[in-house]
Write an enzyme that holds these catalytic residues in place. Structure first.
Site, PDB file in Angstrom:
ATOM      1  CB  VAL A  64      -3.737 158.336  60.645  1.00  0.00           C
ATOM      2  CG1 VAL A  64      -2.454 158.038  61.402  1.00  0.00           C
ATOM      3  CG2 VAL A  64      -3.788 157.530  59.354  1.00  0.00           C
ATOM      4  CB  CYS A  65      -5.824 162.241  63.812  1.00  0.00           C
ATOM      5  SG  CYS A  65      -5.092 163.177  62.453  1.00  0.00           S
ATOM      6  N   PRO A  66      -6.885 159.728  65.436  1.00  0.00           N
ATOM      7  CG  PRO A  66      -8.896 158.638  65.009  1.00  0.00           C
ATOM      8  CD  PRO A  66      -7.961 159.651  64.436  1.00  0.00           C
ATOM      9  CG  LEU A 101      -4.504 162.928  69.444  1.00  0.00           C
ATOM     10  CD1 LEU A 101      -4.176 162.937  67.965  1.00  0.00           C
ATOM     11  CD2 LEU A 101      -5.506 164.022  69.773  1.00  0.00           C
TER      12      LEU A 101
END
Length: 201
Positions: A50-52, A55
Site C-alpha cells: 500500500v505504501c508506494p 507516497l
C-alpha cells in the site's frame, strides 16, 4: 492512542533524504518547517504494498501542497539509505521514483512513539497523518490500520478548511470544500447556515 490535536507537535531530529535526493544526518522538524504548515505522515515500510501508492499520491499532489505553503514529510522506521534506494527504484519495479519531499529515517522508533502511532507487535508505524499549523500546533490527525490507504485529497481539503478558518474566523461545517460558505460560530450562525444548507448535508 494519544490525541495530539491542540498540542505542540513533537519535534525531532533525524537522518533523512531530502526531496532533491540529498542524504542529511540531522533533519530538524521545527527548523525546516518554520513559517509553514506541515503534513507529517507515517507509513509502515519501504518496498511494501500500500505504501508506494500513498507516497506517489503525495508526490502527484506536491505542487498543490506547496501552493498552500505546506511542507510534506514522510516518516518510516527504514534507514535513510533504504529510503534513498526506494527513491532510486523505478515505479514500474515497485519503487516510488524521485519523490520531491523529505523522507525521515526513524530507525530507533523514537518519532513514531512520540506521535503514538507505533504498532508495537509489528514493529512498524500505523498510517498516521498529522497536519501542523504555522505555530507548530497539531490541528488534524487521522490514523489508519495497515491495510487501509489514505485519501490525500481529503488532507488537502482539511488544509483548505484550516486556512479558511484562520483567514475568515468562521468555522467549516460538514462536507465543506474550498469556495463554499462557512458558518459563524454562534447560535445565530448555525441557524442561518442550516436554514439554507441542511438538506445538502
Amino acid at each position: 492512542m494519544a490525541v495530539l490535536v491542540g498540542k505542540q507537535a513533537p519535534d525531532f531530529t533525524a537522518a533523512a533524504v531530502l526531496g532533491n535526493g540529498q542524504i542529511v544526518d540531522s533533519y530538524n522538524l521545527k527548523k525546516e518547517t518554520a513559517g509553514k504548515y506541515t503534513a507529517v505522515f507515517f507509513y509502515p515500510l519501504d518496498f511494501t504494498f500500500v505504501c508506494p501508492s500513498e507516497l506517489i499520491a503525495f508526490d502527484n499532489r506536491l505542487q498543490e501542497f506547496k501552493a498552500r505553503n505546506v511542507e510534506v514529510i514522510g516518516v518510516s522506521i527504514d534507514s535513510q539509505f533504504t529510503h534513498s534506494a526506494w527513491r532510486n527504484t523505478p515505479v514500474e519495479k515497485g519503487g516510488i521514483g524521485q519523490v520531491g519531499y523529505t523522507l525521515v529515517a526513524d530507525v530507533k522508533h523514537e518519532i513514531c512513539q512520540a506521535y503514538d502511532v507505533e504498532l508495537a507487535e509489528a514493529g512498524v508505524a500505523l498510517r498516521g497523518t498529522f497536519l501542523i499549523d504555522k505555530n507548530g500546533v497539531v490541528q488534524h490527525q487521522v490514523v489508519n490500520n495497515l491495510p487501509l490507504g489514505r485519501d490525500i485529497d481529503e488532507l488537502l481539503r482539511v488544509v483548505d478548511a484550516l486556512q479558511f478558518v484562520e483567514e475568515h474566523g468562521e468555522v467549516c461545517p460538514a462536507g465543506w470544500n474550498k469556495g463554499k460558505k462557512g458558518m459563524k460560530a454562534s447560535a445565530e450562525g448555525v441557524a442561518d447556515y442550516l436554514a439554507s444548507n441542511a438538506e445538502a448535508l
